[in-house]
Write a protein that holds these residues in place. Structure first.
Motif, PDB file in Angstrom:
ATOM      1  N   ARG A  16       0.888  -1.171   0.000  1.00 40.22           N
ATOM      2  CA  ARG A  16       0.000   0.000   0.000  1.00 40.22           C
ATOM      3  C   ARG A  16       0.924   1.219   0.000  1.00 40.22           C
ATOM      4  NH1 ARG A  16      -2.625  -3.621  -1.330  1.00 40.22           N
ATOM      5  NH2 ARG A  16      -4.468  -4.526  -0.324  1.00 40.22           N
ATOM      6  N   ILE A  17       1.232   1.714  -1.188  1.00 41.85           N
ATOM      7  CA  ILE A  17       2.274   2.735  -1.360  1.00 41.85           C
ATOM      8  C   ILE A  17       1.672   3.998  -1.959  1.00 41.85           C
ATOM      9  CG2 ILE A  17       4.456   3.288  -2.505  1.00 41.85           C
ATOM     10  CD1 ILE A  17       5.022   0.263  -2.623  1.00 41.85           C
ATOM     11  N   ALA A  18       2.042   5.152  -1.420  1.00 41.99           N
ATOM     12  CA  ALA A  18       1.656   6.446  -1.977  1.00 41.99           C
ATOM     13  C   ALA A  18       2.922   7.214  -2.340  1.00 41.99           C
ATOM     14  CB  ALA A  18       0.815   7.238  -0.982  1.00 41.99           C
ATOM     15  N   LEU A  19       2.953   7.738  -3.546  1.00 42.20           N
ATOM     16  CA  LEU A  19       4.065   8.563  -4.024  1.00 42.20           C
ATOM     17  C   LEU A  19       3.544   9.965  -4.296  1.00 42.20           C
ATOM     18  CD1 LEU A  19       5.656   6.037  -6.562  1.00 42.20           C
ATOM     19  CD2 LEU A  19       6.395   6.485  -4.216  1.00 42.20           C
ATOM     20  N   THR A  20       4.092  10.949  -3.606  1.00 42.36           N
ATOM     21  CA  THR A  20       3.644  12.320  -3.794  1.00 42.36           C
ATOM     22  C   THR A  20       4.763  13.146  -4.408  1.00 42.36           C
ATOM     23  OG1 THR A  20       4.402  13.275  -1.688  1.00 42.36           O
ATOM     24  CG2 THR A  20       2.351  12.015  -1.656  1.00 42.36           C
ATOM     25  N   ILE A 180      -4.644  11.662   4.391  1.00 38.99           N
ATOM     26  CA  ILE A 180      -4.728  10.510   3.489  1.00 38.99           C
ATOM     27  C   ILE A 180      -3.521   9.590   3.645  1.00 38.99           C
ATOM     28  CG2 ILE A 180      -3.598  11.731   1.573  1.00 38.99           C
ATOM     29  CD1 ILE A 180      -6.520   9.225   1.243  1.00 38.99           C
ATOM     30  N   GLU A 181      -2.379  10.146   4.077  1.00 39.67           N
ATOM     31  CA  GLU A 181      -1.154   9.347   4.213  1.00 39.67           C
ATOM     32  C   GLU A 181      -1.315   8.202   5.207  1.00 39.67           C
ATOM     33  OE1 GLU A 181      -1.473  12.595   4.735  1.00 39.67           O
ATOM     34  OE2 GLU A 181       0.248  13.755   4.044  1.00 39.67           O
ATOM     35  N   TYR A 182      -2.203   8.365   6.180  1.00 43.46           N
ATOM     36  CA  TYR A 182      -2.383   7.330   7.193  1.00 43.46           C
ATOM     37  C   TYR A 182      -2.922   6.024   6.609  1.00 43.46           C
ATOM     38  CZ  TYR A 182      -1.695  11.027  10.638  1.00 43.46           C
ATOM     39  OH  TYR A 182      -1.166  12.044  11.379  1.00 43.46           O
ATOM     40  N   GLU A 183      -3.509   6.083   5.429  1.00 43.64           N
ATOM     41  CA  GLU A 183      -4.099   4.892   4.824  1.00 43.64           C
ATOM     42  C   GLU A 183      -3.057   3.974   4.183  1.00 43.64           C
ATOM     43  OE1 GLU A 183      -7.147   4.438   5.402  1.00 43.64           O
ATOM     44  OE2 GLU A 183      -7.955   6.437   5.812  1.00 43.64           O
ATOM     45  N   PHE A 184      -1.808   4.428   4.082  1.00 42.43           N
ATOM     46  CA  PHE A 184      -0.788   3.673   3.358  1.00 42.43           C
ATOM     47  C   PHE A 184       0.336   3.230   4.280  1.00 42.43           C
ATOM     48  CE2 PHE A 184      -2.985   6.446   0.421  1.00 42.43           C
ATOM     49  CZ  PHE A 184      -3.293   5.582  -0.609  1.00 42.43           C
TER      50      PHE A 184
END
Length: 302
Positions: A16-20, A180-184
């Motif tokens: 579960r990865i987020a790239l900003t 939203i970062e907490y979801e990843f």
């Protein structure tokens, strides 16, 4: 009500990865680099007018180009991706489902005008469940998920050692809802030089890392952490169990309990009619069908 605690174990996890990052920071390329290592069959949900396809000569993936970005659209796309066996999904970018055509901000505005006299608080109350459904679908996808998000860079003006006024970057804020970062499990912030700073990580081996031009070697470190656990059933496993023609009421009840315990109630799957639905809703419906007395069921279908 009784609560039973049981020993914790580490299951084999899905990414579960987020790239900003700002425009031009390499979010799409980095996402595809990681995706190529994590899985064999990659799907890209492309909101950027087909920009991911520019890398089709370097990476093998299937694409779905979207023009409107209602939260339910992403739920349906995720259900389709899982049913077609994609073990990695890249959402490029999640920002559009916030501020794009049909995204959350438009949903709130429409709800406010429709039933609350333009009051945004009422609009948020009505629209928020759509967002929660979308996030649940992302985090419970039966494969790896990588999302990109555009970010805003904030600057302050400070004096340097020579007394000159110079700008200093003070933070990156993704264009999505607050928190939203907490979801990843892993969040990486990219800059214009394609340098990634791991700002959040449950993988201790990469926490706080600064990586110039993240490559396959960096992705392998993520894969090693994900694979360090025992296999666990996913949403597709439970979908097949629920739709098994030989499943009993006890089977469905036990599956429903396990689905809730594993946090998969909001997973999006394709049901026996070819429609996208929440896994928890499918379990509820199947339980109702099997609970129906045979005489009533015969009368209804006669």
């Amino acid at each position: 009500m009784g609560f039973t605690f049981e020993p914790a174990t580490k299951d084999e996890a899905k990414a579960r990865i987020a790239l900003t990052g700002p425009t031009g920071s390499g979010k799409t390329y980095t996402a595809l680099t990681i995706a190529a290592v994590l899985g064999q069959k990659v799907a890209v949900i492309d909101t950027e007018r087909g920009s991911a396809s520019k890398y089709a000569d370097e990476f093998a993936f299937s694409r779905l180009n979207l023009q409107s970005f209602e939260p339910v659209t992403l739920c349906q796309a995720l259900a389709a991706a899982s049913s077609q066996g994609h073990d990695v999904v890249v959402v490029d970018s999640l920002t559009h489902f916030w501020s794009g055509t049909g995204g959350m901000l438009e949903q709130v505005d429409a709800a406010a005008k429709r039933g609350y006299g333009g009051n945004s608080f009422g609009g948020w109350k009505e629209a928020r469940p759509q967002e929660r459904q979308m996030i649940d679908a992302l985090v419970s996808y039966p494969g790896h998920v990588i999302v990109t998000m555009r970010s805003k860079t904030d600057y302050v003006i400070e004096e340097d050692q020579r007394g000159r006024k110079v700008p200093r970057k003070v933070g990156l804020k993704p264009e999505q809802r607050e928190g939203i970062e907490y979801e990843f499990d892993i969040v990486g912030d990219l800059d214009h030089e394609n340098t990634l700073v791991v700002s959040k990580s449950r993988a201790r081996n990469i926490a706080g890392r600064v990586v110039a031009k993240p490559d396959a070697e960096f992705a392998q470190e993520i894969a090693a952490w994900l694979g360090d656990g025992k296999p666990s059933p996913d949403a597709l496993h439970f979908r097949d169990l629920l739709l098994d023609q030989y499943a009993t009421l006890d089977d469905v009840a036990a599956a429903g309990t396990d689905i809730r315990k594993r946090g998969l109630f909001g997973a999006q799957v394709i049901d026996e009619h070819g429609d996208a639905t929440q896994l928890g809703e499918l379990a509820r419906r199947r339980w109702m069908e099997l609970s129906k007395p045979k005489s009533v069921e015969a009368a209804v279908t006669a």
